[in-house]
Design an enzyme around this catalytic site. Structure first.
Site, PDB file in Angstrom:
ATOM      1  N   TYR A   1      26.815  68.568  41.202  1.00  0.00           N
ATOM      2  CA  TYR A   1      27.742  67.623  40.442  1.00  0.00           C
ATOM      3  C   TYR A   1      26.836  66.476  40.169  1.00  0.00           C
ATOM      4  CZ  TYR A   1      31.911  65.331  39.149  1.00  0.00           C
ATOM      5  OH  TYR A   1      32.815  64.512  38.537  1.00  0.00           O
TER       6      TYR A   1
ATOM      7  N   ASP B   1      19.422  62.463  42.711  1.00  0.00           N
ATOM      8  CA  ASP B   1      21.141  61.947  42.574  1.00  0.00           C
ATOM      9  C   ASP B   1      21.650  61.905  44.019  1.00  0.00           C
ATOM     10  OD1 ASP B   1      23.854  61.178  42.046  1.00  0.00           O
ATOM     11  OD2 ASP B   1      24.443  63.123  40.793  1.00  0.00           O
TER      12      ASP B   1
ATOM     13  N   LYS C   1      28.828  54.996  44.905  1.00  0.00           N
ATOM     14  CA  LYS C   1      29.396  55.085  46.254  1.00  0.00           C
ATOM     15  C   LYS C   1      29.446  53.925  46.937  1.00  0.00           C
ATOM     16  CE  LYS C   1      30.626  59.753  45.450  1.00  0.00           C
ATOM     17  NZ  LYS C   1      32.120  59.993  44.648  1.00  0.00           N
TER      18      LYS C   1
HETATM   19  C1  LIG Z   1      26.305  63.490  43.352  1.00  0.00           C
HETATM   20  C2  LIG Z   1      27.219  62.564  42.462  1.00  0.00           C
HETATM   21  N1  LIG Z   1      26.614  62.345  41.148  1.00  0.00           N
HETATM   22  C3  LIG Z   1      27.383  61.814  40.526  1.00  0.00           C
HETATM   23  C4  LIG Z   1      28.525  61.573  40.738  1.00  0.00           C
HETATM   24  C5  LIG Z   1      29.657  60.775  39.702  1.00  0.00           C
HETATM   25  O1  LIG Z   1      30.023  59.705  40.131  1.00  0.00           O
HETATM   26  P1  LIG Z   1      31.317  58.943  39.538  1.00  0.00           P
HETATM   27  O2  LIG Z   1      32.455  59.582  39.936  1.00  0.00           O
HETATM   28  O3  LIG Z   1      31.176  57.461  39.999  1.00  0.00           O
HETATM   29  O4  LIG Z   1      31.121  58.916  37.958  1.00  0.00           O
HETATM   30  C6  LIG Z   1      29.421  61.901  41.839  1.00  0.00           C
HETATM   31  C7  LIG Z   1      30.841  61.682  42.331  1.00  0.00           C
HETATM   32  O5  LIG Z   1      31.295  62.331  43.269  1.00  0.00           O
HETATM   33  C8  LIG Z   1      28.511  62.586  42.723  1.00  0.00           C
HETATM   34  O6  LIG Z   1      28.829  63.093  43.919  1.00  0.00           O
END
Ligand SMILES: Cc1ncc(COP(=O)(O)O)c(C=O)c1O
Length: 446
Positions: free
Chosen positions: A154, A256, A283
């Protein structure tokens, strides 16, 4: 079974009457009554009134231990006095300027000192933006069009991220040759031709797919520990393998770390000893505010340098990039996160997994708690979990009821069973979690 299922929902409805009323009103105003897919669940979400440390209180007055921490972001819990103080001081000085501030420089310094691969950094407002820019930079740097991602990975909600995050197993193709499945109507069909999907923790299959696309692939994006997919750890130096194969083929490796940065001062890349070219973060770096970032090799990041133009420039606008309130909260948070704090959080995470797995064994449940450090995930399956498909085969209908049952017993987890430790938690909260899980297992027994 229907009887038990109904009693869980009935109990939930009985304790969330104000939330139900607000939900009905909200439905008239917002599709589904919320403004975030992940805060919705049936029969209706509980609307939260306030947070205190590792607890939240909903508008019906129910006090819940918050193991979700706004999806792992509130590593210091809610309203930590140091964060409140930093944010209040900044708000009084102004909340946003069309100019850079000392705050963004300080936060950049703090992150750069911890995350060794980050030579240069730029701030954004969401993990979605961070991964979108990291992918764009990989294309700009290599001149190649495609990005590879993992099935179940994700990376937010932009078009290139909404591919094979949670495909139905009927549509997902062979284990070693996952199909590219668009997750949402409205994602341009052409996206499918630009994204390559890989199976996590499967070296041979990943190597074969990457080689087949080697001249078109700009990079591979991977969560070092799969987050939304179920907190799945990399096995047998899978990250080291990705480092090697990307280097061999002139591709960029993007970690990521939006979730995994909480695992160590230098993130999962420090934990596993693998250095990516680019890293995306979010986060915890915003201390509870919407701050995200992408950073890494200076020669790649240089595309965002506003002194550049033409084919060497990737514009990076954003009205709230580097916002002083968010960066103030991020600075206050990171300054409190010493190596000892990470160690304590990770130990408590380990304790959660042990205590839950003991409970599952004692009760002979087909369930397990997996994870890394301060991140954990309960799954209703006895089988080994290596990738998205293993989770997709678990009993997700029970997970749904179990989530509601846990709320009834005063614990907030993600509806998919994920949780995280925050610094205000002590062993007492872990024991309370285990007791609540015990009750919720009884409530949802098949
Ligand atoms: C690994 C990862 N990347 C990207 C995102 C996207 O972040 P955002 O919700 O701040 O757009 C998330 C969100 O949970 C995530 O867990």
């Amino acid at each position: 079974m229907a009887q038990r299922q109904d009693s869980v929902t009935e109990a939930y409805l009985g304790r969330t009457q104000r939330s139900q009323a607000l939900y009905k009103h909200a439905l008239e105003l917002m599709p589904g009554g919320t403004t975030r897919s992940t805060t919705f669940y049936t029969p209706n979400p509980a609307y939260i009134a306030k947070g205190e440390g590792c607890y939240v209180v909903d508008i019906d007055g129910n006090r819940l231990i918050d193991f979700l921490n706004n999806y792992t972001s509130l590593i210091l819990g809610h309203a930590h006095p140091k964060v409140v103080e930093a944010v209040t001081a900044q708000v009084q000085l102004g909340s946003a300027f069309a100019a850079p501030t000392e705050r963004e420089v300080r936060l950049a310094e703090l992150i750069g000192a911890r995350v060794k691969s980050v030579e240069q950094i730029r701030f954004a407002n969401s993990g979605t933006e961070a991964t979108m820019f990291a992918m764009r930079l990989a294309r700009a740097h290599t001149g190649r069009p495609k990005i590879a991602k993992f099935e179940g990975g994700y990376h937010g909600t932009h078009d290139y991220a909404l591919v094979s995050t949670s495909p139905s197993l009927d549509a997902a193709g062979a284990d070693d040759r996952p199909e590219v499945v668009l997750d949402s109507p409205g994602v341009p069909p052409a996206t499918a031709a630009q994204v390559v999907v890989l199976p996590f923790n499967d070296r041979d299959a990943t190597a074969a797919i990457v080689r087949a696309h080697k001249d078109e692939l700009a990079g591979i994006i991977v969560e070092p520990v799969m987050g939304a997919g179920g907190i799945i750890a990399p096995r047998d130096d899978f990250l080291g393998f990705l480092r090697q194969i990307t280097r061999d083929h002139g591709m960029l490796l993007i970690f990521d770390e939006v979730i995994s940065l909480r695992l160590a001062p230098g993130g999962a890349q420090e934990l596993y000893g693998v250095t990516p070219d680019l890293t995306t973060m979010g986060k915890i770096i915003g201390g509870g505010f919407p701050v995200a970032a992408f950073g890494g090799r200076a020669d790649v990041m240089a595309f965002t340098d506003a002194r550049r133009s033409g084919a060497l420039a990737v514009p990076h606008g954003g009205t709230f990039n580097g916002n002083p309130v968010g960066t103030a909260a991020g600075i206050a948070t990171l300054e409190l996160l010493t190596p000892d704090v990470y160690a304590r959080l990770n130990q408590l995470g380990e304790l959660v997994r042990q205590r839950l797995n003991d409970l599952f064994a004692r009760r002979r449940e087909k369930a397990q708690a997996i994870g890394v450090g301060s991140l954990f995930n309960i799954h209703f399956t006895a089988g080994e979990i290596r990738n998205y498909r293993d989770v997709a085969r678990s009993d997700r209908a029970r997970m749904k009821r179990f989530h509601l049952a846990l709320l009834n017993h005063g614990v907030m987890l993600a509806p998919r069973g994920m949780g995280a430790i925050s610094t205000p938690m002590r062993e007492a909260e872990i024991e309370a979690l285990v007791a609540a899980v015990d009750e919720a297992l009884t409530d949802t027994r098949p």
